[in-house]
Design an enzyme around this catalytic site. Structure first.
Site, PDB file in Angstrom:
ATOM      1  N   SER A 157      20.291  68.066  52.669  1.00 44.31           N
ATOM      2  CA  SER A 157      21.080  66.957  52.147  1.00 44.31           C
ATOM      3  C   SER A 157      21.067  67.060  50.623  1.00 44.31           C
ATOM      4  O   SER A 157      21.085  68.161  50.076  1.00 44.31           O
ATOM      5  CB  SER A 157      20.517  65.619  52.642  1.00 44.31           C
ATOM      6  OG  SER A 157      21.260  64.538  52.131  1.00 44.31           O
ATOM      7  N   TYR A 184      31.365  63.427  48.921  1.00 47.06           N
ATOM      8  CA  TYR A 184      30.126  64.200  48.966  1.00 47.06           C
ATOM      9  C   TYR A 184      28.956  63.312  49.372  1.00 47.06           C
ATOM     10  O   TYR A 184      28.129  63.690  50.214  1.00 47.06           O
ATOM     11  CB  TYR A 184      29.867  64.831  47.597  1.00 47.06           C
ATOM     12  CG  TYR A 184      28.642  65.721  47.544  1.00 47.06           C
ATOM     13  CD1 TYR A 184      28.558  66.878  48.308  1.00 47.06           C
ATOM     14  CD2 TYR A 184      27.564  65.397  46.718  1.00 47.06           C
ATOM     15  CE1 TYR A 184      27.435  67.698  48.262  1.00 47.06           C
ATOM     16  CE2 TYR A 184      26.433  66.211  46.658  1.00 47.06           C
ATOM     17  CZ  TYR A 184      26.374  67.361  47.434  1.00 47.06           C
ATOM     18  OH  TYR A 184      25.262  68.164  47.386  1.00 47.06           O
ATOM     19  N   LYS A 188      26.531  63.836  52.622  1.00 47.03           N
ATOM     20  CA  LYS A 188      25.092  64.061  52.476  1.00 47.03           C
ATOM     21  C   LYS A 188      24.276  62.953  53.143  1.00 47.03           C
ATOM     22  O   LYS A 188      23.180  63.212  53.675  1.00 47.03           O
ATOM     23  CB  LYS A 188      24.730  64.182  50.995  1.00 47.03           C
ATOM     24  CG  LYS A 188      25.312  65.414  50.318  1.00 47.03           C
ATOM     25  CD  LYS A 188      24.680  66.712  50.830  1.00 47.03           C
ATOM     26  CE  LYS A 188      25.480  67.466  51.839  1.00 47.03           C
ATOM     27  NZ  LYS A 188      24.812  68.725  52.278  1.00 47.03           N
TER      28      LYS A 188
END
Length: 319
Positions: A157, A184, A188
């Site tokens: 992550s 993003y 993650k």
């Protein structure tokens, strides 16, 4: 937390004293950066590593050092093709691994893309969510039976998860203005939540899952970013009092991955978010760069994302 490791620990140091002969690992994204170093560190201790990559030709060239290390140490290294942005490719890769039948001591979901312009995978999912989360979601679940009892799933992550929780109702930005950093962050966060729920579903046979932040490392991951995207984020964080970004080397960046896959006590990392070769605390505040936001480790959030992911990919996986 293992006190002898810290932010400066390298992958070799995190594996010091480990004999991995007879152990087998699957790593996605072994054509550059962290994936190559992770594979090298494992084969250097005699492990058998399978690298799952989108571009076989590129990976062949990039992993020459891994093959040489494996030959010298008695390890093995091979490649298999997978495009995480295509579920047909993911399923074909999983089918090949299942037909082969050999087990893995850990699966390391290392591959990913970062701050891409608005785009979509082959199956119509927003690029970052579709590639980083859904591609791995299908691959790992399809081959879950190949993870040995007592094995591990390690999802890479990022501290970027602190930028945004997942949006279960609008994963493809159909009703939300697209922002590459928000996308993003969602992807993650999804990587962490996937580990949380996978751990819950598989710990009955000793399989534990965690997610981790490898650190800020200059790799190819940011190659899709438009000019100024990174600087804009750094400027925003500076305004809220965040400390300056401190970069790690690639060997330091791969350390937490191999620590979580091999060295860490499984009961310590199961369902957790790790960084700097330890389990990270839950921290709040826009000015903080380290630790996990609580929403990324929330069990209900993890369950809802799992169910939504199954809907999106059209496939149900057993508890």
């Amino acid at each position: 937390m293992t006190g002898r490791f810290d932010a400066q620990t390298t992958a070799d140091e995190a594996l010091d004293g480990k004999d991995l002969r007879g152990k087998r690992y699957l790593i996605t994204g072994t054509s550059a950066g962290l994936g190559v170093e992770t594979a090298r560190a494992l084969v250097a201790r005699g492990a058998d590593v399978v690298g799952a990559v989108r571009n076989l030709a590129k990976a062949e060239a990039a992993t020459a050092v891994v093959r040489a290390t494996a030959d010298a140490a008695g390890g093995r290294f091979s490649l298999i093709e997978v495009d995480l942005a295509s579920l047909a490719s993911v399923r074909a890769c999983a089918d090949k691994l299942l037909a082969d039948g050999r087990l893995f001591d850990a699966v390391i979901a290392n591959a990913g893309v970062m701050v891409t312009p608005l785009g979509y995978t082959v199956d119509g999912f927003e690029t970052q969510f579709g590639t980083n989360h859904l591609g791995h979601f299908v691959l790992v679940n399809r081959i879950a039976s190949l993870i040995v009892d007592g094995g591990r799933l390690v999802n890479l992550s990022s501290a970027g998860h602190r930028l945004s929780d997942v949006d279960i109702d609008d994963p493809n930005f159909e009703r939300t203005a697209y922002d590459p950093w928000v996308a993003y962050g969602r992807a993650k966060t999804a990587n962490v939540l996937f580990a949380v729920e996978f751990d819950r579903r598989h710990k009955h046979r000793g399989v534990r899952a965690c997610a981790l932040m490898p650190g800020s490392i200059a790799t190819e991951l940011g190659r899709y970013a438009e000019e100024g995207v990174f600087q804009a984020l750094l400027d925003d964080m500076k305004q809220v009092g965040a400390p300056d970004l401190v970069y790690k080397t690639i060997p330091q960046g791969a350390a937490t991955t191999v620590w979580a896959a091999v060295t860490a006590p499984p009961e310590e990392i199961g369902g957790q978010y790790c960084e700097d070769c330890g389990v990270a605390p839950i921290t709040e505040g826009a000015s903080v760069r380290y630790g996990a936001f609580a929403y990324a480790l929330d069990a209900d959030n993890a369950r809802r994302l799992w169910e939504r992911s199954e809907e999106l990919v059209g496939e149900t996986f057993p508890a």
